[in-house]
Design a protein around this motif. Sequence first.
Motif, PDB file in Angstrom:
ATOM      1  N   UNK A 182       2.171   9.175  -5.974  1.00 31.50           N
ATOM      2  CA  UNK A 182       2.988  10.629  -5.766  1.00 31.50           C
ATOM      3  C   UNK A 182       3.950  10.503  -6.629  1.00 31.50           C
ATOM      4  N   UNK A 183       5.035  10.539  -7.199  1.00 33.61           N
ATOM      5  CA  UNK A 183       6.095  10.302  -7.790  1.00 33.61           C
ATOM      6  C   UNK A 183       5.245  10.398  -9.660  1.00 33.61           C
ATOM      7  N   UNK A 184       4.072   9.403  -9.693  1.00 33.86           N
ATOM      8  CA  UNK A 184       3.338   9.628 -11.453  1.00 33.86           C
ATOM      9  C   UNK A 184       2.737  11.196 -11.331  1.00 33.86           C
ATOM     10  N   UNK A 185       2.192  12.109 -10.353  1.00 34.48           N
ATOM     11  CA  UNK A 185       1.594  13.001 -10.357  1.00 34.48           C
ATOM     12  C   UNK A 185       3.023  14.280 -10.139  1.00 34.48           C
ATOM     13  N   UNK A 186       4.239  13.938 -10.002  1.00 31.37           N
ATOM     14  CA  UNK A 186       5.837  15.055  -9.309  1.00 31.37           C
ATOM     15  C   UNK A 186       6.091  15.227 -10.787  1.00 31.37           C
ATOM     16  N   UNK A 242       0.774  -1.056   0.106  1.00 29.76           N
ATOM     17  CA  UNK A 242       0.481   0.188   0.191  1.00 29.76           C
ATOM     18  C   UNK A 242       0.891   0.903   0.215  1.00 29.76           C
ATOM     19  N   UNK A 243       2.450   0.737   0.748  1.00 31.43           N
ATOM     20  CA  UNK A 243       3.448   2.327   1.091  1.00 31.43           C
ATOM     21  C   UNK A 243       3.481   2.520  -0.022  1.00 31.43           C
ATOM     22  N   UNK A 244       3.569   1.687  -1.500  1.00 32.31           N
ATOM     23  CA  UNK A 244       4.592   1.709  -2.552  1.00 32.31           C
ATOM     24  C   UNK A 244       3.395   1.781  -3.412  1.00 32.31           C
ATOM     25  N   UNK A 245       2.457   1.842  -3.429  1.00 29.73           N
ATOM     26  CA  UNK A 245       2.021   2.431  -4.367  1.00 29.73           C
ATOM     27  C   UNK A 245       1.132   3.449  -4.405  1.00 29.73           C
ATOM     28  N   UNK A 246       1.335   4.110  -3.291  1.00 26.31           N
ATOM     29  CA  UNK A 246       0.905   5.194  -2.844  1.00 26.31           C
ATOM     30  C   UNK A 246       2.022   5.952  -2.939  1.00 26.31           C
ATOM     31  N   UNK A 247       3.316   5.687  -2.836  1.00 24.79           N
ATOM     32  CA  UNK A 247       4.809   6.949  -3.418  1.00 24.79           C
ATOM     33  C   UNK A 247       4.668   6.511  -4.984  1.00 24.79           C
ATOM     34  N   UNK A 248       4.216   5.299  -5.606  1.00 29.19           N
ATOM     35  CA  UNK A 248       4.472   5.760  -7.248  1.00 29.19           C
ATOM     36  C   UNK A 248       2.991   6.472  -7.525  1.00 29.19           C
TER      37      UNK A 248
END
Length: 62
Positions: free
Chosen positions: A57-61, A49-55
């Motif tokens: 976020x990274x895709x948005x930025x 779940x944390x990895x999915x949230x990181x990805x």
Amino acid sequence: MSEPLAWFKSSYSDSQGGECLEVAVYPHTTYVRDSKLGAGSPRFAVLADAWAAFLAYAAREA
């Protein structure tokens, strides 16, 4: 975990030996390590779940 992890590099990596991370996915966990150090690299584990949230976020930025 008794099975070896299947590590893979980002599709953004090239063969020039630049800075890159490798990841391996095991049920509910993503492992991350430095590709330059290979099997001897320290690694850390991130819950799925944390990895999915990181990805996300990274895709948005990007």
